[in-house]
Write a protein that holds these residues in place. Structure first.
Motif, PDB file in Angstrom:
ATOM      1  N   TYR A  50     119.296  57.067  70.945  1.00 19.16           N
ATOM      2  CA  TYR A  50     120.203  55.985  70.558  1.00 19.16           C
ATOM      3  C   TYR A  50     121.293  55.744  71.606  1.00 19.16           C
ATOM      4  CZ  TYR A  50     123.639  53.250  67.980  1.00 19.16           C
ATOM      5  OH  TYR A  50     124.530  52.287  67.612  1.00 19.16           O
ATOM      6  N   ALA A  51     122.070  56.749  71.920  1.00 22.63           N
ATOM      7  CA  ALA A  51     123.210  56.551  72.835  1.00 22.63           C
ATOM      8  C   ALA A  51     122.753  56.129  74.226  1.00 22.63           C
ATOM      9  CB  ALA A  51     124.059  57.819  72.904  1.00 22.63           C
ATOM     10  N   VAL A  52     121.760  56.815  74.777  1.00 22.65           N
ATOM     11  CA  VAL A  52     121.298  56.471  76.127  1.00 22.65           C
ATOM     12  C   VAL A  52     120.711  55.064  76.149  1.00 22.65           C
ATOM     13  CG1 VAL A  52     119.593  57.026  77.911  1.00 22.65           C
ATOM     14  CG2 VAL A  52     120.987  58.842  76.916  1.00 22.65           C
ATOM     15  N   ASN A  53     119.826  54.767  75.201  1.00 18.07           N
ATOM     16  CA  ASN A  53     119.182  53.451  75.210  1.00 18.07           C
ATOM     17  C   ASN A  53     120.149  52.308  74.904  1.00 18.07           C
ATOM     18  OD1 ASN A  53     116.635  54.307  75.954  1.00 18.07           O
ATOM     19  ND2 ASN A  53     115.964  54.594  73.858  1.00 18.07           N
ATOM     20  N   PHE A  54     121.024  52.489  73.928  1.00 20.86           N
ATOM     21  CA  PHE A  54     121.867  51.384  73.493  1.00 20.86           C
ATOM     22  C   PHE A  54     123.154  51.236  74.297  1.00 20.86           C
ATOM     23  CE2 PHE A  54     118.894  51.538  70.158  1.00 20.86           C
ATOM     24  CZ  PHE A  54     118.919  50.318  69.523  1.00 20.86           C
ATOM     25  N   TYR A  55     123.610  52.302  74.958  1.00 25.07           N
ATOM     26  CA  TYR A  55     124.867  52.231  75.694  1.00 25.07           C
ATOM     27  C   TYR A  55     124.692  52.281  77.209  1.00 25.07           C
ATOM     28  CZ  TYR A  55     127.296  52.377  71.298  1.00 25.07           C
ATOM     29  OH  TYR A  55     127.747  52.052  70.041  1.00 25.07           O
ATOM     30  N   LEU A  56     123.566  52.779  77.698  1.00 26.22           N
ATOM     31  CA  LEU A  56     123.350  52.827  79.145  1.00 26.22           C
ATOM     32  C   LEU A  56     122.263  51.854  79.594  1.00 26.22           C
ATOM     33  CD1 LEU A  56     123.523  56.692  79.773  1.00 26.22           C
ATOM     34  CD2 LEU A  56     125.328  54.990  80.091  1.00 26.22           C
ATOM     35  N   ILE A  57     121.120  51.901  78.949  1.00 26.22           N
ATOM     36  CA  ILE A  57     119.985  51.082  79.395  1.00 26.22           C
ATOM     37  C   ILE A  57     120.093  49.640  78.906  1.00 26.22           C
ATOM     38  CG2 ILE A  57     117.479  50.792  79.226  1.00 26.22           C
ATOM     39  CD1 ILE A  57     117.323  53.891  79.146  1.00 26.22           C
ATOM     40  N   ALA A  58     120.392  49.450  77.638  1.00 20.21           N
ATOM     41  CA  ALA A  58     120.429  48.090  77.066  1.00 20.21           C
ATOM     42  C   ALA A  58     121.365  47.143  77.800  1.00 20.21           C
ATOM     43  CB  ALA A  58     120.775  48.144  75.580  1.00 20.21           C
ATOM     44  N   PRO A  59     122.614  47.529  78.066  1.00 19.75           N
ATOM     45  CA  PRO A  59     123.493  46.560  78.732  1.00 19.75           C
ATOM     46  C   PRO A  59     122.955  46.088  80.085  1.00 19.75           C
ATOM     47  CG  PRO A  59     124.769  48.401  77.878  1.00 19.75           C
ATOM     48  CD  PRO A  59     123.314  48.761  77.722  1.00 19.75           C
ATOM     49  N   ALA A  60     122.251  46.953  80.784  1.00 19.52           N
ATOM     50  CA  ALA A  60     121.743  46.600  82.107  1.00 19.52           C
ATOM     51  C   ALA A  60     120.410  45.853  82.058  1.00 19.52           C
ATOM     52  CB  ALA A  60     121.582  47.867  82.949  1.00 19.52           C
ATOM     53  N   MET A  61     119.532  46.230  81.130  1.00 13.45           N
ATOM     54  CA  MET A  61     118.175  45.686  81.164  1.00 13.45           C
ATOM     55  C   MET A  61     117.804  44.789  79.982  1.00 13.45           C
ATOM     56  SD  MET A  61     116.114  49.001  82.591  1.00 13.45           S
ATOM     57  CE  MET A  61     114.578  48.104  82.727  1.00 13.45           C
ATOM     58  N   PHE A  62     118.281  45.129  78.798  1.00 13.22           N
ATOM     59  CA  PHE A  62     117.896  44.402  77.589  1.00 13.22           C
ATOM     60  C   PHE A  62     119.152  44.140  76.760  1.00 13.22           C
ATOM     61  CE2 PHE A  62     114.464  47.470  78.642  1.00 13.22           C
ATOM     62  CZ  PHE A  62     113.545  46.550  79.113  1.00 13.22           C
ATOM     63  N   PRO A  63     120.004  43.218  77.187  1.00 11.01           N
ATOM     64  CA  PRO A  63     121.315  43.054  76.551  1.00 11.01           C
ATOM     65  C   PRO A  63     121.287  42.677  75.077  1.00 11.01           C
ATOM     66  CG  PRO A  63     120.903  41.324  78.184  1.00 11.01           C
ATOM     67  CD  PRO A  63     119.797  42.314  78.306  1.00 11.01           C
ATOM     68  N   TRP A  64     120.176  42.143  74.593  1.00 10.37           N
ATOM     69  CA  TRP A  64     120.109  41.803  73.168  1.00 10.37           C
ATOM     70  C   TRP A  64     120.171  43.046  72.275  1.00 10.37           C
ATOM     71  CZ3 TRP A  64     116.380  40.653  76.759  1.00 10.37           C
ATOM     72  CH2 TRP A  64     115.222  41.417  76.722  1.00 10.37           C
ATOM     73  N   PHE A  65     119.860  44.213  72.817  1.00  8.16           N
ATOM     74  CA  PHE A  65     119.959  45.445  72.028  1.00  8.16           C
ATOM     75  C   PHE A  65     121.408  45.858  71.777  1.00  8.16           C
ATOM     76  CE2 PHE A  65     115.470  46.219  73.152  1.00  8.16           C
ATOM     77  CZ  PHE A  65     114.989  46.534  71.893  1.00  8.16           C
ATOM     78  N   VAL A  66     122.339  45.332  72.556  1.00  2.32           N
ATOM     79  CA  VAL A  66     123.756  45.648  72.337  1.00  2.32           C
ATOM     80  C   VAL A  66     124.166  45.205  70.929  1.00  2.32           C
ATOM     81  CG1 VAL A  66     126.110  45.142  73.108  1.00  2.32           C
ATOM     82  CG2 VAL A  66     124.319  45.623  74.794  1.00  2.32           C
TER      83      VAL A  66
END
Length: 163
Positions: free
Chosen positions: A108-124
């Protein structure tokens, strides 16, 4: 003592946890957030299909659902393998706690706070208690299923118990 990881059990645990996760997240967003249950799979599908698949409308789409599962289940298998490796020496209680922490922190934390903002912003937009609970549940289920499926530890004589 379990000295080696049972990789088959770990992968199956991840797949089973992935299915439970998907159903739980879809149900939780619908019941508690008043959103379409098809929103989460569409968000996953958008990783491959692009933003055009994102709601509205967040109705059922076979293409979006199948694409989401083609992304989600292999990732679940990989995460299950990691969880199996992490918990292979532990009993059920410790394994479940480790799985829960892994689900919350590493997924959760890695995907939603590190990866999502850079690659898949809709997950924010999916940073909420439902996502947190669903990912904790994934880790718990994966760890519990792994412990339940893993082969028994080998006797000193080299045979497996129960076989």
């Amino acid at each position: 003592m379990h000295e080696i990881t049972d990789w088959k059990a770990a992968v199956w645990a991840g797949v089973i946890a992935g299915v439970v996760f998907m159903m739980a997240e879809m149900m939780l967003v619908w019941l508690f957030m008043g959103q379409s249950p098809w929103g989460p799979p569409r968000m996953m599908a958008a990783m491959v299909l692009g933003r055009d698949v994102l709601p509205p409308p967040a109705d059922f789409s076979l293409t979006a659902m199948m694409t989401a599962m083609m992304i989600h289940l292999p990732l679940s298998a990989v995460y299950g393998a990691i969880i199996g490796w992490l918990v292979h020496r532990f009993d059920m209680v410790a394994a479940v706690l480790i799985g829960m922490v892994f689900g919350v922190v590493a997924i959760y934390a890695v995907n939603f706070y590190l990866i999502a903002p850079a690659m898949f912003p809709w997950f924010v937009e999916a940073r909420n208690w439902v996502g947190l609970v669903a990912h904790a549940m994934f880790g718990i289920v994966a760890a519990a299923v792994y412990v339940g499926l893993r082969k028994p530890p080998a006797h000193r004589a080299g045979t497996l118990t129960g076989h």
